[in-house]
Write an enzyme that holds these catalytic residues in place. Structure first.
Site, PDB file in Angstrom:
ATOM      1  CG  HIS A   1      -0.270   0.246   2.514  1.00 54.44           C
ATOM      2  ND1 HIS A   1       0.017  -0.724   3.258  1.00 54.44           N
ATOM      3  CD2 HIS A   1      -0.043   2.082   2.793  1.00 54.44           C
ATOM      4  CE1 HIS A   1       0.418  -0.498   4.679  1.00 54.44           C
ATOM      5  NE2 HIS A   1       0.284   1.311   4.582  1.00 54.44           N
TER       6      HIS A   1
ATOM      7  CG  ASP B   1      -0.162  -4.266   2.461  1.00 50.91           C
ATOM      8  OD1 ASP B   1      -0.298  -3.251   1.361  1.00 50.91           O
ATOM      9  OD2 ASP B   1      -0.168  -3.008   3.581  1.00 50.91           O
TER      10      ASP B   1
ATOM     11  CB  SER C   1       3.361   1.632   6.061  1.00 56.47           C
ATOM     12  OG  SER C   1       2.029   1.995   7.210  1.00 56.47           O
TER      13      SER C   1
END
Length: 506
Positions: A130, A165, A240
């Protein structure tokens, strides 16, 4: 003072001296015990203190050259739809005119920030999918240090896996890069309570370090292959894709998500475990895509109320097979109603565990599988297919509709049931399966409490096919004669099957 008085006084003094000596002895013992206790505490404290790091500075200094900031940019199309209309003379007229002048339908570039880490000297970098999804340009910034690139490097995308992810990038540089290695997320140093350190670029503030402990393990969020480590090390937006280190400097997780009511860290962060990431990264590096093993079945968890309805099942464990299309499992002889209890030598507790193990298995591998069928264990050999190319073919969204049979309607088990008719086929979009359609349901019944609704199709009862109301009545009678308290029904909704156990109480 006469002799008698002298004797009494002498005894009183002696008694007083004995009591004083006793008190002193007790005080001495208490002092000794206190000192001994203090000594014991003093001796025990260093044992715990040795396990608590005095500082994370050395670890941070060692691994930081391998942690990177990631900046992505994407071209966003300008507004092309109807524009707002503001009455002339409105106090908002100037404000909206400024907006119109700044947005005349022209494309503009949008940027986003994230983190990552280098896993090889030749420049492979791991991050979250992402972070880079939809990006036109990806730039990498290294932590300042000797031998590390000082300029921004352009990265190319090697491959992504939305299911976990995870994404792999590649940068080119004229010398070897500092890198970190993956650790075992199931080994020592990854236990609940062990110290961990997170690194990344939170909220775009640049390189940052936070520390905490492993709060929990094997967390599932939404994905099929989820295996998250939960930590209270501060993780925020921008972290992230960054690494979660154990105290040996090994990456045991990729920081991915937080649980927060306000968007900031509240001490509940999640990192995808390295045991999942290592397999995905290896496939992305080799093939540019994932190649997961595929068993070729639909499955569901065994619930406690199903145990009595399944022969030979002692407790609620295993994966219950609801559908077996053409594919590896069918070729091996697996059938609907089998309970998968062992896969490749591993005892299966639930469907989540089975899906993860199968997905991590190589395509084409011959795997021994044990299933419970009609009270007996059956040993099968399955040659795994590839999920990415086979699943959509085996489970198409739409199936052909067969000609319906004559209708017969009856109520039982809190349900009003009918055989398939053309009207019911059209009304409930019934697929090619034969069976009994639920056309009514008692809202106070057990069936309603377990989620059955009108339009659901019952295709099996007691792990035998039913094509008529009479078939279901026979299955109910057989179960009661066998002393069973419940009956297992295979129910399909929109083509998706699941098992439901209903009580046979009169």
């Amino acid at each position: 003072m006469d002799e008698r008085e002298k004797l009494v006084t002498s005894k009183a003094i002696a008694l007083s001296q004995e009591q004083s000596a006793a008190r002193n002895m007790v005080k001495g013992l208490m002092t000794a015990l206190t000192l001994a206790g203090a000594l014991a505490v003093a001796q025990a404290t260093p044992l715990f203190a040795q396990e608590r790091p005095a500082t994370f500075a050395d670890l941070a200094e060692t691994v930081s050259p391998s942690v990177v900031n990631i900046t992505t940019s994407t071209v966003v199309a300008g507004r092309t739809g109807p524009q707002g209309i503001v009455p002339e003379g409105s106090p908002f007229e100037d404000f909206f005119n400024d907006l119109e002048n700044n947005d005349r339908g022209e494309a503009r570039r949008s940027s986003a920030l994230g983190s990552g880490f280098v896993i090889s000297p030749d420049g492979y970098i791991v991050t979250n999918n992402h972070v880079i999804e939809g990006a036109d340009e990806i730039e990498i910034e290294f932590f300042p240090g000797d031998g590390q690139p000082k300029e921004l490097l352009e990265a190319t995308l090697v491959g992504t896996d939305p299911n976990t992810d995870i994404a792999v990038l590649k940068v080119e540089y004229d010398s070897d890069l500092e890198f970190v290695e993956f650790g075992d997320s199931n080994a020592e140093g990854s236990r609940v309570g062990d110290w961990v350190m997170a690194m990344g670029n939170p909220l775009g503030q640049g390189f940052s370090v936070s520390a905490g402990i492993v709060s929990a393990r094997n967390r599932a969020l939404q994905g099929t292959y989820d295996d998250y480590i939960q930590t209270d090390a501060a993780i925020n937006r921008g972290n992230s894709g960054g690494p979660l280190f154990n105290m040996a400097g090994e990456v045991i997780g990729v920081n991915t998500a937080i649980l927060s009511p306000n968007g900031g860290s509240i001490g509940i962060g999640f990192a995808m475990s390295s045991d999942v990431v290592k397999n995905v990264v290896g496939q992305l590096q080799e093939f540019g895509e994932t190649r997961r093993g595929w068993l070729g079945v639909r499955i569901q968890d065994v619930t406690p109320d199903m145990v009595d309805a399944i022969d030979g099942l002692a407790d609620a464990r295993g994966a219950l097979v609801t559908d077996v299309p053409a594919g590896p499992a069918e070729n091996a002889g697996m059938v609907s109603g089998d309970v998968i209890t062992v896969f490749d030598g591993i005892d299966i507790e639930n469907t989540r565990e089975l899906v993860r193990i199968v997905g991590n298995s190589p395509v084409g591998k011959e795997v021994p599988v044990t299933v419970l069928r009609n009270g007996d264990n059956e040993d099968l050999i399955v040659v795994l297919g590839r999920r990415e190319t086979s699943e959509a073919v085996a489970f198409p969204a739409d199936e052909d509709v067969q000609e319906p049979q004559a209708a017969e309607e009856q109520s039982m088990l809190g349900l009003t049931l009918s055989e398939i008719t053309p009207d019911l086929t059209e009304q409930y979009s019934i697929t090619s399966e034969t069976g009994l359609v639920i056309v009514g349901i008692d809202v106070e019944s057990e069936a309603a409490s377990k989620g059955l609704v009108e339009g659901d199709l019952i295709t099996e009862a007691g792990q035998q096919k039913v094509v008529s109301v009479a078939d279901l009545e026979d299955r109910i009678t057989e179960a009661r004669d066998a002393g069973r308290k419940s009956l297992l029904l295979l129910v399909r909704r929109g083509g998706d099957p699941r098992f439901v156990a209903l009580s046979l109480a009169e």
